[in-house]
Design an enzyme around this catalytic site. Structure first.
Site, short mmCIF file in Angstrom:
data_model
loop_
_atom_site.label_atom_id
_atom_site.label_comp_id
_atom_site.label_asym_id
_atom_site.label_seq_id
_atom_site.Cartn_x
_atom_site.Cartn_y
_atom_site.Cartn_z
N SER A 241 0.83 -1.21 0.00
CA SER A 241 0.00 0.00 0.00
C SER A 241 0.86 1.26 0.00
CB SER A 241 -0.97 0.01 1.19
OG SER A 241 -0.28 -0.19 2.41
N HIS A 271 -2.32 -8.72 1.76
CA HIS A 271 -1.92 -7.50 2.49
C HIS A 271 -3.06 -7.15 3.47
CE1 HIS A 271 0.05 -3.82 3.40
NE2 HIS A 271 -0.23 -3.10 2.33
N HIS A 318 5.15 -13.11 6.92
CA HIS A 318 5.45 -11.72 6.55
C HIS A 318 6.60 -11.71 5.54
CE1 HIS A 318 6.21 -7.40 6.84
NE2 HIS A 318 4.97 -7.34 7.26
N ARG A 327 3.29 -5.23 16.34
CA ARG A 327 1.93 -4.67 16.26
C ARG A 327 0.92 -5.70 16.78
NH1 ARG A 327 1.92 -3.21 10.02
NH2 ARG A 327 2.70 -5.34 10.05
N ASP A 373 -2.41 -8.42 11.33
CA ASP A 373 -3.81 -8.75 11.01
C ASP A 373 -4.33 -9.94 11.82
OD1 ASP A 373 -4.01 -6.76 8.96
OD2 ASP A 373 -2.71 -8.03 7.76
N1 CMX Z 1 0.04 -19.86 5.28
C1 CMX Z 1 0.37 -20.76 4.34
N2 CMX Z 1 1.42 -20.61 3.52
C2 CMX Z 1 2.19 -19.52 3.68
C3 CMX Z 1 1.93 -18.56 4.67
C4 CMX Z 1 0.80 -18.76 5.48
N3 CMX Z 1 0.44 -17.87 6.41
N4 CMX Z 1 2.88 -17.62 4.59
C5 CMX Z 1 3.70 -17.97 3.59
N5 CMX Z 1 3.28 -19.11 3.02
C6 CMX Z 1 3.84 -19.81 1.89
C7 CMX Z 1 3.82 -18.89 0.67
O1 CMX Z 1 2.53 -18.89 0.06
C8 CMX Z 1 4.90 -19.50 -0.18
O2 CMX Z 1 4.38 -20.67 -0.77
P1 CMX Z 1 4.85 -21.15 -2.26
O3 CMX Z 1 6.33 -21.30 -2.19
O4 CMX Z 1 4.09 -22.40 -2.47
O5 CMX Z 1 4.43 -20.03 -3.19
C9 CMX Z 1 5.94 -19.92 0.87
O6 CMX Z 1 5.22 -20.07 2.09
C10 CMX Z 1 7.07 -18.96 1.07
O7 CMX Z 1 6.51 -17.70 1.38
P2 CMX Z 1 7.32 -16.66 2.29
O8 CMX Z 1 8.58 -16.31 1.56
O9 CMX Z 1 7.43 -17.16 3.67
O10 CMX Z 1 6.32 -15.42 2.33
P3 CMX Z 1 6.13 -14.25 1.28
O11 CMX Z 1 7.13 -13.19 1.58
O12 CMX Z 1 6.13 -14.77 -0.12
O13 CMX Z 1 4.67 -13.78 1.59
C11 CMX Z 1 2.86 -13.13 2.95
C12 CMX Z 1 4.36 -13.02 2.75
C13 CMX Z 1 2.44 -12.17 4.05
C14 CMX Z 1 2.13 -12.73 1.66
C15 CMX Z 1 2.52 -14.59 3.32
O14 CMX Z 1 3.16 -14.92 4.53
C16 CMX Z 1 1.03 -14.86 3.43
O15 CMX Z 1 0.40 -15.15 2.41
N6 CMX Z 1 0.44 -14.76 4.67
C17 CMX Z 1 -1.00 -14.92 4.86
C18 CMX Z 1 -1.72 -13.63 4.45
C19 CMX Z 1 -1.46 -12.52 5.44
O16 CMX Z 1 -1.57 -12.69 6.65
N7 CMX Z 1 -1.13 -11.33 4.92
C20 CMX Z 1 -0.99 -10.10 5.76
C21 CMX Z 1 0.46 -9.63 5.89
C22 CMX Z 1 0.53 -8.36 6.72
C23 CMX Z 1 -0.06 -7.20 5.97
O17 CMX Z 1 0.49 -6.81 4.94
O18 CMX Z 1 -1.13 -6.69 6.36
#
Ligand code: CMX
Length: 435
Positions: A241, A271, A318, A327, A373
């Site tokens: 964002s 996000h 994250h 947070r 979140d």
């Molecule tokens: N549940 C299941 N799988 C997850 C996960 C979770 N909470 N977090 C990461 N992973 C997976 C990713 O999807 C990725 O899978 P693939 O290799 O199959 O594509 C793998 O683990 C590696 O990901 P990562 O390097 O650990 O995480 P990223 O930096 O790519 O992504 C984030 C970060 C936040 C998008 C991810 O952790 C996620 O999807 N979390 C759940 C959604 C969430 O809570 N988002 C809010 C974040 C805070 C905010 O911005 O508000």
């Protein structure tokens, strides 16, 4: 000129000169290397943006102008009799680098109240949308509709010297921050309360007045809102964002156009929409299990089922952090004090006890800990605010504080159009062949 603007003008001019000088001497110094995995994998950690308002450390969490969240809670001015920081203070800090006095935030609060008039056509724009339009879509469109008020856009069209860009941007930033609580509250009351709109109270601080217009008037809700608005305000510049706002702003799009871009990025489930998804996920788990106090074993099974279905566990992971999000911890502390008996809050805490181990055991999730979140929705549900689809709008109202302060700095420093380099897969393969 008001005090805040005056401080910003003075500090901004000094820093602009310093940056210019710094660039003359050090512009060729290398500070980063880029790997193929970073280029393909979402540009993680590439140092590519100047962003003054806050800085994130993977192992410590966010610092706003050098202050951690516990330090902010301690040092920022509070409402009379309150213990949580006033959101006006975090904006002041981000813009100037200084912790404001109580009088500063009181004056700033009054200034925001004076700026809070929303033109009628913004409400008409909202009314033109189907009622079931997602609140984030309504919010982003309403912010675009409010763009008719941009002082920057008008002054630019009239011909404005580059050195003065920061001034109308500051005015737009403050006007936007002052107006969005009214816009967001309008969307909430329209969508969920049959259009029964409520007046604000300009003697309240910005966060409490927003809570009042939403229809939540208890002291505890006001305090929760002050904390919420403070901790969601900024997370350095690389998050989606902030970056989307910064990118749009770099084309000299005004505050309204830029912030709407930021909101559109915030509205994604990876996000800001994750706060809505967390509550939805817990509600579905409880429904599946048949009670609102699932055991650790039941939570474990539900997390495993979520992962087996190829879905993410919302509120966990994250892109930068490698610890439980401070947070999250700040909200946990608040909940311990005010709502330790809440079933959903206790479920959130129980999830925290079991999720990291399961997520770590997948071997691929880099951060198995909760993010911001994971907790916010449970506070809201406990206080009777159950409309989860609206939660990201609350995040967006808070995020305006950070991205607007940052946009003021971008115009002050005269930062240029953002234009990173993209490459094709063919190009990447050639790099490997040549090495
Ligand atoms: N549940 C299941 N799988 C997850 C996960 C979770 N909470 N977090 C990461 N992973 C997976 C990713 O999807 C990725 O899978 P693939 O290799 O199959 O594509 C793998 O683990 C590696 O990901 P990562 O390097 O650990 O995480 P990223 O930096 O790519 O992504 C984030 C970060 C936040 C998008 C991810 O952790 C996620 O999807 N979390 C759940 C959604 C969430 O809570 N988002 C809010 C974040 C805070 C905010 O911005 O508000």
């Amino acid at each position: 000129m008001d005090k805040l603007k005056n401080i910003f003008a003075t500090k901004g001019a000094a820093q602009k000169a310093e940056v210019k000088e710094f660039l003359k001497t050090y512009s060729d110094k290398v500070i980063d290397d880029v790997t193929i995995s970073q280029t393909v994998g979402g540009m993680r950690d590439i140092i590519s943006m100047l962003y003054e308002t806050s800085l994130l450390d993977a192992h410590e969490g966010i610092r706003f102008r050098g202050y951690s969240i516990p330090e902010l809670i301690e040092k920022l001015p509070k409402a009379q009799g309150g213990t949580q920081p006033l959101a006006e203070g975090i904006f002041w800090l981000m813009l100037t680098g200084d912790i404001p006095t109580q009088e500063d935030v009181n004056e700033f609060s009054k200034d925001l109240a004076r700026r809070s008039n929303v033109p009628q056509h913004v409400f008409e724009t909202i009314e033109s949308l189907p009622k079931d339009t997602h609140p984030m879509t309504q919010f982003s469109l309403a912010v675009l509709a409010a763009q008719t008020e941009s002082i920057f856009a008008k002054k630019y069209a009239d011909g404005l010297s580059k050195d003065l860009y920061w001034d109308p941007m500051y005015e737009d930033a403050l006007n936007l921050i002052a107006r969005i609580p009214k816009i967001a509250a309008y969307i909430y009351r329209r969508t969920y309360k049959n259009g029964d709109h409520l007046p604000g109270d300009s003697s309240l601080d910005w966060s409490a007045n927003f809570a009042k217009m939403l229809g939540y008037e208890s002291d505890i809700f006001y305090e929760m809102m002050r904390l919420y608005m403070t901790i969601h305000a900024d997370h350095e510049g690389g998050n989606a964002s902030a970056h989307a706002t910064h990118l749009a702003g770099s084309t000299l799009s005004d505050a309204y156009l830029s912030f709407s871009s930021g909101l559109n990025a915030l509205a994604g489930p990876l996000h800001g929409l994750a706060n809505q998804e967390v509550v939805r996920w817990i509600t579905e788990m409880n429904k599946n299990i048949g009670n609102e106090n699932p055991s650790k074993e039941q939570i474990r099974d539900y997390i495993n089922a979520t992962l087996a279905a190829g879905k993410v566990v919302p509120g966990y992971g994250h892109a930068v952090l490698r610890i439980p999000d401070p947070r999250f911890t700040a909200q946990q502390e608040f909940a311990k004090k005010y709502m330790a008996d809440s079933p959903i809050v206790n479920t959130v805490w129980r999830i925290f006890e079991v999720a990291p181990e399961i997520l770590s055991s997948t071997g691929k999730i880099k951060n198995p800990f909760p993010n911001v979140d994971a907790h916010s929705g449970s506070l809201l549900v406990t206080l009777g605010f159950n409309e989860a689809n609206f939660y990201t709008v609350l995040f967006g109202v808070s995020r305006a504080l950070g991205v607007m302060a940052a946009l003021c700095w971008s115009r002050m420093l005269g930062l240029p159009l953002e234009r990173p380099k993209s490459v094709t897969f063919e190009w990447l393969k050639k790099q490997v062949e040549q090495s």
